[in-house]
Write a protein that holds these residues in place. Structure first.
Motif, mmCIF file in Angstrom:
data_model
loop_
_atom_site.group_PDB
_atom_site.id
_atom_site.type_symbol
_atom_site.label_atom_id
_atom_site.label_comp_id
_atom_site.label_asym_id
_atom_site.label_seq_id
_atom_site.Cartn_x
_atom_site.Cartn_y
_atom_site.Cartn_z
ATOM 1 N N PHE A 39 0.907 -1.147 -0.074
ATOM 2 C CA PHE A 39 -0.188 0.094 0.010
ATOM 3 C C PHE A 39 0.905 1.088 -0.132
ATOM 4 O O PHE A 39 2.027 1.228 0.325
ATOM 5 C CB PHE A 39 -0.849 -0.042 1.044
ATOM 6 N N ASP A 40 0.351 2.410 -0.408
ATOM 7 C CA ASP A 40 1.269 3.607 -0.571
ATOM 8 C C ASP A 40 1.412 4.075 0.934
ATOM 9 O O ASP A 40 0.442 4.711 1.888
ATOM 10 C CB ASP A 40 0.411 4.820 -1.200
ATOM 11 N N GLN A 43 3.021 8.475 3.246
ATOM 12 C CA GLN A 43 2.562 9.553 4.302
ATOM 13 C C GLN A 43 2.034 8.623 5.708
ATOM 14 O O GLN A 43 1.428 9.284 6.607
ATOM 15 C CB GLN A 43 1.375 10.192 3.861
ATOM 16 N N PHE A 44 2.357 7.456 5.576
ATOM 17 C CA PHE A 44 2.062 6.549 6.769
ATOM 18 C C PHE A 44 3.268 6.470 7.976
ATOM 19 O O PHE A 44 4.426 6.500 7.571
ATOM 20 C CB PHE A 44 1.739 5.254 6.307
ATOM 21 N N PRO A 208 -1.912 -1.639 7.512
ATOM 22 C CA PRO A 208 -1.597 -0.331 7.785
ATOM 23 C C PRO A 208 -2.380 -0.562 9.534
ATOM 24 O O PRO A 208 -1.491 -0.124 10.519
ATOM 25 C CB PRO A 208 -3.009 0.518 7.106
#
Lengths: 420, 303
Positions: A39-40, A43-44, A208
């Motif tokens: 997953f992108d 910004q996590f 996440p």
């Protein structure tokens, strides 16, 4: 008591997609830690992980077969092939019906499934009322998907696919799970409840919500992927979450010899103990870890002096590595600084429930090759972890090894593995 | 030929509401049919069993119910506090846990709130979730999702440092917990094991209503129990053959606890001939007949 031999191994990990690629990467000292691709994560809060590098695997957000089960299936198939056993028939639609084997058992651990938060958001947006924490009020398919991913569903699927119709165990003891699954498999054979056990573990927490939960526990290392995890190093700061699966085919020696199976090694010792100290912190003097190690040694009928190599739990957290060092000193005394120790988590990441199952396979590979895997990123010794840390790949003639697995809740487990 | 040590049951703990499940397990103890139980235990107060409020705050409801059953069983076996174990001559390193648990639901109100806050206009923003959830989720959230935390809590309450197994095999897990506890003692890996299973609808995510229930047994090596002059409720022996991939004496309404509750119900019948036999387990009357059958009726159900 029946003696337990290992006749097949299967593994899929950040180091490789099968036994051979894993072996090559292990003894090349490669790292499987990268920036997250599923997953992108730019910004996590958590951006690095040990992912299995296979684009054909379902990612965490894919519907249908969850990634963890897909990893488990791959490892099972490899182990069965390695043991010279018929392949699993995963899809009932293919018409293949495996023979039923009442003396074949399952001993597993599956990682705790996490919610896909994007799917959860979708499910919430489809509700006509505020969401509740109870099942009532959620779409049937949302609940069904969760139930389909429970460990019992995996045992059912695996039993049907392989014909294993004996005892079917699934255990969960946090990061000690893999060792405990293998240990239960060992006991089933010793007690005469099974002739053959498919024992293993799978986990995939590169999602996440899971990553955030570990981050909230202040357990994760940050930084450049390949340098982030530094087990036993003075400047270690935590672990990197990884994913993968490993399976051992365990058999009674008599059963293996009767069918002419090739012996990969022996599982001679298993020990379990609780720290009884805290929920997140391990006992600072490694009390529970030392008890598990001593129990495994006693189970194997071995003395500490006979162990040639330790594959440490070695997460790279300050407290774990210090406690594990203390435990090794407790058991080995003055010899503690001479026995070779490495942590392969710097290469694979921490595979949580699957960690010690994968590390058992890596330890068996080391026993077969007579080569010790390195501890990547170990550069500055920590005076509180005074051990003979293996820094680079090195040959060593040894026949007996130990693999440790410790977990949240004060779980401790150790295995003794021996060359065939 | 290796010989196995005799194993006895010295304590039992129940947390059962009246209703269908209890009647299934033990007809004599059933409440009137009109009083079908609610899914939750009525009048359950975790503080009655676990005094430390800090410890209670670290437990979800499932762990509280599990800990309560273990406390009842340990009290029944004569252990009020951790120091009682050593006082009775037990080595804490040889006292362990075998716990059956179901999958724990990850749905919590603050998770739902965080997801909703990150979905303006129905479009989920992962980066925003990373930021918001960091502040909204409990730092120990992960720990409340791990089934082995029940064993951790029980071990901390009583100082149990020995082998620890947490089984989550579904409906067979309760029986597996008893069997692993039995074999740990019979095989001389432990002298005392607390077997435990619990279910709570508050921490389950399933279509069928889950009955809140918990059961716990204290298993001991017969020699240890005799040395401390413990009351022996029953002798127990695991059957060598355990053809168990199908559900065993369990209940879909209390999937983890079902088998354990069936054993507890059988304890009530222990004076009967022949010995009680469940798939995978055999129960025998204690050698001494000093204890009457009536003393083994369930007495901790909180109807």
């Amino acid at each position: 008591m029946n003696r337990v031999v290992i006749t097949g191994m299967g593994v899929i990990s950040p180091l490789g997609l099968d036994l051979e690629t894993t072996r090559t990467a292990l003894f090349a000292g490669a790292s499987g830690i990268r920036h997250i691709r599923q997953f992108d994560a730019r910004q996590f809060p958590v951006r690095i992980a040990g992912e299995v590098n296979d684009p054909t695997l379902p990612d965490a957000s894919a519907p249908g077969l969850p990634r963890m089960r897909a990893l488990a299936q791959r490892a099972v198939q490899s182990a069965l092939a390695d043991a010279g056993l018929p392949a699993a028939a995963w899809d009932a639609a293919d018409g293949v019906r495996p023979d039923r084997h009442p003396r074949h058992a399952l001993a597993w651990s599956l990682g705790k499934q996490s919610l896909n938060v994007a799917q959860l958001a979708d499910a919430i947006s489809g509700l006509s009322h505020p969401p509740q924490i109870q099942a009532a009020g959620w779409p049937a398919e949302f609940i069904q998907e969760w139930e389909d991913r429970e460990p019992a569903a995996w045992l059912r699927e695996l039993g049907q696919a392989t014909g294993a119709a004996g005892p079917a165990y699934c255990c969960y003891t946090a990061c000690a799970s893999g060792n405990d699954a293998l240990g239960i498999g060992k006991r089933l054979i010793e007690r005469g409840e099974a002739d053959l056990v498919l024992a293993g573990a799978a986990d995939s927490q590169v999602q996440p919500l899971s990553l955030l939960e570990y981050d909230l526990l202040d357990a994760l290392a940050q930084g450049e992927p390949e340098q982030a995890c530094r087990p036993f190093d003075r400047w270690r700061s935590g672990f990197v979450v990884g994913e993968g699966a490993a399976v051992l085919v365990l058999e009674s020696e008599e059963h293996a010899r009767r069918r002419g199976a090739r012996l990969r090694g022996r599982l001679t010792g298993y020990g379990s103990a609780l720290d009884c100290y805290g929920l997140t912190k391990c006992h600072p003097e490694g009390r529970g870890a030392a008890q598990a190690i001593e129990a495994a040694l006693a189970d194997a009928g071995r003395s500490p002096a006979e162990i040639g190599y330790i594959n440490a739990h070695g997460t790279g957290t300050v407290l774990n590595d210090r406690a594990e060092s203390a435990a090794i000193h407790r058991v080995w005394g003055a010899r503690a600084t001479r026995i070779p120790v490495s942590s392969t988590k710097a290469m694979t990441g921490h595979l949580i429930a699957a960690a010690s199952a994968v590390e058992a396979v890596l330890t068996l590979l080391a026993l077969q090759e007579k080569v010790l895997p390195p501890t990547l990123n170990y550069s500055v010794p920590d005076p509180e972890c005074e051990l003979a840390i293996v820094r680079t790949v090195q040959p060593l003639e040894f026949h007996i090894a130990m693999s440790n697995g410790f977990g949240f809740g004060g779980q401790n487990s150790a295995l003794i593995l021996e060359a065939a | 030929m290796k010989t196995f040590r005799p194993v006895v049951i010295t304590g039992q703990g129940w947390l059962l509401p009246p209703g269908v499940e209890l009647r299934q397990f033990h007809p004599q103890a059933t409440a009137p049919a009109a009083e079908f139980a609610p899914a939750r235990l009525r009048d359950f107060a975790a503080g009655d069993y676990v005094r430390d409020p800090k410890v209670l705050r670290a437990m979800n409801r499932l762990f509280q119910v599990a800990a309560a059953a273990a406390v009842l069983a340990m009290r029944d076996a004569g252990f009020q506090l951790a120091r009682d174990l050593t006082g009775a001559g037990h080595d804490p390193a040889r006292c362990g846990t075998a716990v059956a648990m179901s999958e724990i639901s990850p749905l919590t109100q603050n998770l739902l709130d965080a997801v909703i806050a990150c979905s303006p206009g129905g479009r989920f923003d992962l980066a925003a979730f990373g930021e918001i959830a960091r502040h909204q989720l409990h730092p120990f959230r992960r720990l409340t999702m791990l089934p082995n935390m029940a064993a951790a809590h029980i071990s901390l309450l009583f100082g149990l440092q020995g082998p620890s197994y947490t089984l989550d095999s579904g409906i067979t897990a309760g029986m597996q917990a008893i069997r692993e506890a039995y074999w740990a003692i019979a095989g001389d890996k432990a002298d005392l094991m607390v077997c435990e299973a619990a279910d709570s609808p508050e921490n389950a995510l399933r279509r069928a209503a889950t009955q809140e229930a918990a059961g716990a047994l204290v298993l001991e090596a017969e020699a240890s129990a005799q040395a401390r002059q413990a009351r022996i409720l029953a002798r127990v022996r695991a059957q060598p053959e355990y053809p168990c991939t199908a559900p065993v004496s369990g209940s879909c309404a209390a999937p983890a606890a079902g088998s354990l509750l069936a054993v507890l119900a059988s304890l009530c019948e222990i004076g009967l001939d022949p010995p009680q036999s469940l798939p995978g387990l055999e129960l025998f009357p204690p050698a001494s007949t000093a204890e009457t059958v009536s003393s083994l009726t369930p007495r901790e159900g909180r109807a």
